[in-house]
Design a protein around this motif. Structure first.
Motif, mmCIF file in Angstrom:
data_model
loop_
_atom_site.group_PDB
_atom_site.id
_atom_site.type_symbol
_atom_site.label_atom_id
_atom_site.label_comp_id
_atom_site.label_asym_id
_atom_site.label_seq_id
_atom_site.Cartn_x
_atom_site.Cartn_y
_atom_site.Cartn_z
ATOM 1 N N SER A 54 -0.615 8.936 -4.723
ATOM 2 C CA SER A 54 -1.351 8.060 -3.808
ATOM 3 C C SER A 54 -1.502 8.715 -2.431
ATOM 4 C CB SER A 54 -0.600 6.725 -3.675
ATOM 5 O OG SER A 54 -0.896 6.108 -2.435
ATOM 6 N N ILE A 86 1.428 4.215 -11.102
ATOM 7 C CA ILE A 86 1.660 5.439 -10.321
ATOM 8 C C ILE A 86 2.530 6.413 -11.119
ATOM 9 C CG2 ILE A 86 2.917 6.335 -8.301
ATOM 10 C CD1 ILE A 86 1.854 3.949 -6.717
ATOM 11 N N TYR A 92 -3.913 1.181 -1.578
ATOM 12 C CA TYR A 92 -3.078 2.379 -1.701
ATOM 13 C C TYR A 92 -3.858 3.618 -2.183
ATOM 14 C CZ TYR A 92 0.854 -0.709 -0.858
ATOM 15 O OH TYR A 92 1.722 -1.595 -0.277
ATOM 16 N N LEU A 147 -5.615 4.315 -4.840
ATOM 17 C CA LEU A 147 -5.420 4.739 -6.236
ATOM 18 C C LEU A 147 -6.775 4.636 -6.943
ATOM 19 C CD1 LEU A 147 -2.114 2.758 -6.726
ATOM 20 C CD2 LEU A 147 -2.304 5.245 -6.671
#
Lengths: 213, 213
Positions: free
Chosen positions: A86, A122, A156, A158
């Protein structure tokens, strides 16, 4: 059986053609006699499993160096893994204005179940089943979860998770959800999702008319 | 498995192409009209890419917390990622007798090019091309590299890498390499590789005889 939308999502549809992928193994036979003993044998390599070790590390909390306090839950994680995946976390911990000694982060704007699912993504590039993630007190549907995950993914940075959520929201698009999904697409700069929502909403059949586009 | 002659006889070979026949059944759905706007669209999710971020982290050295001195080269890495993938590193850094504050490790028993390839495998579950890894002064062949990697994989408890090396060594097994490979298989408890080496060696043709098993 596979739906057309699913085929398209996986890039197997190209114009009027369906792409079928296969693997053809070619065995060269020049040394057939010499290598006779090899032809019959093989050593099977286990499948690609990069995510397994990271998932296990996340669950075991071994070597954690940062704790997230999200609502009334805490999640222990690893700064290097977060930074690898990230850009937001990379900047937060190792950027010019970041703090590599930061070891506690308060998260106010994400529900714990969503944060937990995001952490798993993640670490593994995969999402849990909806039922594994939502607590009994949180009556999240798959659509609701994807909406919240899309917001977190945008926050974040992503990118793949964000497009994954867009795709799922599109798959589950109904006349009931289209307004919320469109608003979300607008707020979080999801150009593809916005376009398909507008197209879906513009279809008279989806707005209660009798004629379809 | 199908022999080339058999494919040619059935007219499935055309110049350099193999013709693969299949049947695709298309099912039209009852709600096709209502969902007309959805059927034509899709949102494409980028491919699974867990290894990309970790590879980038390894190469950029952002947030590194341990340095390996291997021969005359140094490699900066991340303890949590090493621990996620290798039980050896997990024990070294976070085990009962481990040292989480250890930030420099001297490696004497692995060549730098092999250690570099192993690190890449740890971060991405993939190996580099042989030429990307071996330095000009190191006249490693693919077989030689795989032999050294197998030793390193065994040392650092990288099970999948070990089997991967076994498989590659088996693919490249020749009458010249079988003795070395068999010895290696014996030393590092590679049961599968040992078995196929013994079978290969036992074939009279591979031992210079005129008859093949």
């Amino acid at each position: 059986m596979c739906r057309k939308a699913e085929l398209a999502r996986r890039k197997y549809l190209h114009k009027d053609c369906i792409i079928i992928e296969g693997t053809v193994g070619v065995v060269t036979t020049r040394h057939e006699k010499v290598e006779g003993a090899k032809q019959e044998d093989s050593i099977t390599v286990p499948d690609f499993n990069l995510g397994n070790g990271f998932k296990e590390l996340l669950e075991s909390e071994v070597g954690w160096d940062v704790v997230f306090r999200v609502g009334d839950e805490t999640f222990r994680a690893h700064k290097s893994i977060l930074a690898a995946r990230s850009p937001f976390f990379r900047a937060q911990f190792f950027g010019l204005a970041g703090d590599p000694y930061l070891n506690e982060v308060i998260v106010d704007d994400v529900h714990p179940s969503i944060f937990k699912a995001m952490l798993l993504f993640i670490y593994t590039d995969e999402l849990p089943d909806v039922h594994d993630t939502t607590s009994s007190s949180h009556s999240s549907t798959a659509t609701n979860m994807m909406q919240h995950l899309l917001v977190a993914a945008d926050l974040y940075n992503l990118d793949r998770l964000k497009v994954f959520c867009e795709s799922k929201l599109f798959d589950e698009l109904t006349t009931t959800s289209v307004a919320t999904t469109l608003a979300l697409a607008e707020q979080h700069q999801c150009a593809q999702l916005k376009a398909v929502c507008l197209k879906f909403a513009a279809c008279p059949a989806n707005l209660g008319g009798n004629l379809c586009c």
